[in-house]
Design an enzyme around this catalytic site. Structure first.
Site, PDB file in Angstrom:
ATOM      1  N   HIS A 106       0.835  -1.211   0.000  1.00  0.00           N
ATOM      2  CA  HIS A 106       0.000   0.000   0.000  1.00  0.00           C
ATOM      3  C   HIS A 106       0.867   1.257   0.000  1.00  0.00           C
ATOM      4  O   HIS A 106       0.678   2.159  -0.827  1.00  0.00           O
ATOM      5  CB  HIS A 106      -0.907  -0.020   1.230  1.00  0.00           C
ATOM      6  CG  HIS A 106      -1.785   1.182   1.373  1.00  0.00           C
ATOM      7  ND1 HIS A 106      -3.139   1.149   1.154  1.00  0.00           N
ATOM      8  CD2 HIS A 106      -1.505   2.473   1.714  1.00  0.00           C
ATOM      9  CE1 HIS A 106      -3.659   2.351   1.342  1.00  0.00           C
ATOM     10  NE2 HIS A 106      -2.679   3.184   1.690  1.00  0.00           N
ATOM     11  N   GLU A 107       1.819   1.318   0.923  1.00  0.00           N
ATOM     12  CA  GLU A 107       2.671   2.504   1.025  1.00  0.00           C
ATOM     13  C   GLU A 107       3.614   2.636  -0.165  1.00  0.00           C
ATOM     14  O   GLU A 107       3.911   3.749  -0.614  1.00  0.00           O
ATOM     15  CB  GLU A 107       3.475   2.470   2.331  1.00  0.00           C
ATOM     16  CG  GLU A 107       2.632   2.466   3.599  1.00  0.00           C
ATOM     17  CD  GLU A 107       1.684   3.650   3.681  1.00  0.00           C
ATOM     18  OE1 GLU A 107       1.995   4.716   3.104  1.00  0.00           O
ATOM     19  OE2 GLU A 107       0.618   3.522   4.313  1.00  0.00           O
ATOM     20  N   ASP A 138      -5.755   8.196   4.060  1.00  0.00           N
ATOM     21  CA  ASP A 138      -5.986   8.536   2.653  1.00  0.00           C
ATOM     22  C   ASP A 138      -7.336   9.208   2.462  1.00  0.00           C
ATOM     23  O   ASP A 138      -7.481  10.108   1.628  1.00  0.00           O
ATOM     24  CB  ASP A 138      -5.904   7.270   1.788  1.00  0.00           C
ATOM     25  CG  ASP A 138      -4.500   6.691   1.746  1.00  0.00           C
ATOM     26  OD1 ASP A 138      -3.549   7.444   2.013  1.00  0.00           O
ATOM     27  OD2 ASP A 138      -4.357   5.492   1.453  1.00  0.00           O
TER      28      ASP A 138
END
Length: 288
Positions: A43-44, A137
């Site tokens: 994800h990062e 986010d």
């Protein structure tokens, strides 16, 4: 290839994470923890890869005991489309990860137990990150959305207000559902501290936005959006109307009804270089 290597060098692992890994091994939950860490890592890295593609300045990609964060050395002056892509690049990674897990399960390469658990963890991380709370986010997407129709300063403050309200509701739900779970309190504490810190730094955040606008060499502000002002308005008040992604000609209405146009750089120069912090717009009309 060089960008990929540089991106990997930005990865920082929090020391406490090693303690968590050791506890997972001791309690026979190593595979579950590795799944979560893999999901958070991908994800990062999605954020990092998108930021690197646009040549953003990446400070670090940190893996924490309770999640991850991609820290950028950008201050709100990149095109909103770029910012939107960078923010969405994280959540979008979950789509292909879940699809790949299904394909491996369908091919008989992964047991159903681990496939279902991997899907569950992906959905948990995805949905959690889309909650409109800063600095998740969802909070950043809210900031971008508000920035499309209002000034940087107002959009930032509104984002923090909405984040605080959402966090209160989210915390109440978590506490009712799992009041004795340590992870719940860690998550709530982290979000509350991050939100409080962002609120305390809101003025500094706004100044960084203006400074980047004044001193930045790579700004791509294509949209012209005039700002109407009067001679008696303070320079700081007009700067507070500056919006992300827009170039602002300042239309000053004089007492005699005539209008004069100033470039935004004249205001920024007066504020930062000339230190005319308490000047009125009318004081600048015949200075530049």
């Amino acid at each position: 290839m060089n960008k990929a290597i540089e991106l990997l060098r930005k990865i920082h692992i929090h020391p406490l994470l090693w303690v968590i890994i050791a506890l997972a091994v001791a309690t026979a939950h190593f595979i579950e923890l590795m799944m979560v860490l893999l999901i958070i890592f991908v994800h990062e890295m999605g954020h990092g890869a998108a930021a690197s593609f646009f040549s953003w300045r990446i400070k670090k990609i940190a893996l924490l005991p309770f999640g991850g964060v991609a820290e950028m050395d950008e201050h709100g002056n990149r095109p909103l489309k770029e910012e939107l892509i960078v923010v969405l690049a994280g959540p979008l990674q979950h789509v292909w990860m879940m699809a790949l897990s299904y394909l491996l399960f369908a091919a008989g390469l992964v047991p159903e137990k681990w496939h279902m658990l991997f899907i569950e963890y992906n959905m948990m991380v995805l949905l959690f990150n889309l909650i409109p709370i800063w600095p998740l986010d969802g909070g950043k997407l809210l900031f971008i959305l508000l920035s499309m129709s209002t000034s940087f300063q107002e959009a930032h403050v509104r984002t923090l207000y909405v984040s605080a309200g959402t966090l209160a509701i989210f915390s109440a739900i978590l506490i009712v559902m799992a009041p004795m779970t340590l992870n719940v309190w860690v998550i709530i504490g982290f979000l509350a501290f991050s939100l409080y810190f962002e609120w305390k730094q809101r003025r500094f955040t706004f100044m960084r936005f203006l400074m980047e606008r004044h001193y930045g060499k790579q700004l791509d502000l294509r949209e012209l959006k005039p700002i109407n002002a009067t001679e008696n308005e303070m320079v700081g008040q007009v700067l507070g109307k500056f919006q992300r992604g827009c170039k602002h000609p300042i239309i000053v209405k004089q007492k005699d009804g005539k209008e004069m146009v100033m470039d935004e750089n004249e205001l920024l120069h007066a504020f930062f270089s000339e230190k005319l912090l308490s000047a009125k717009i009318g004081d600048l009309l015949y200075t530049f």
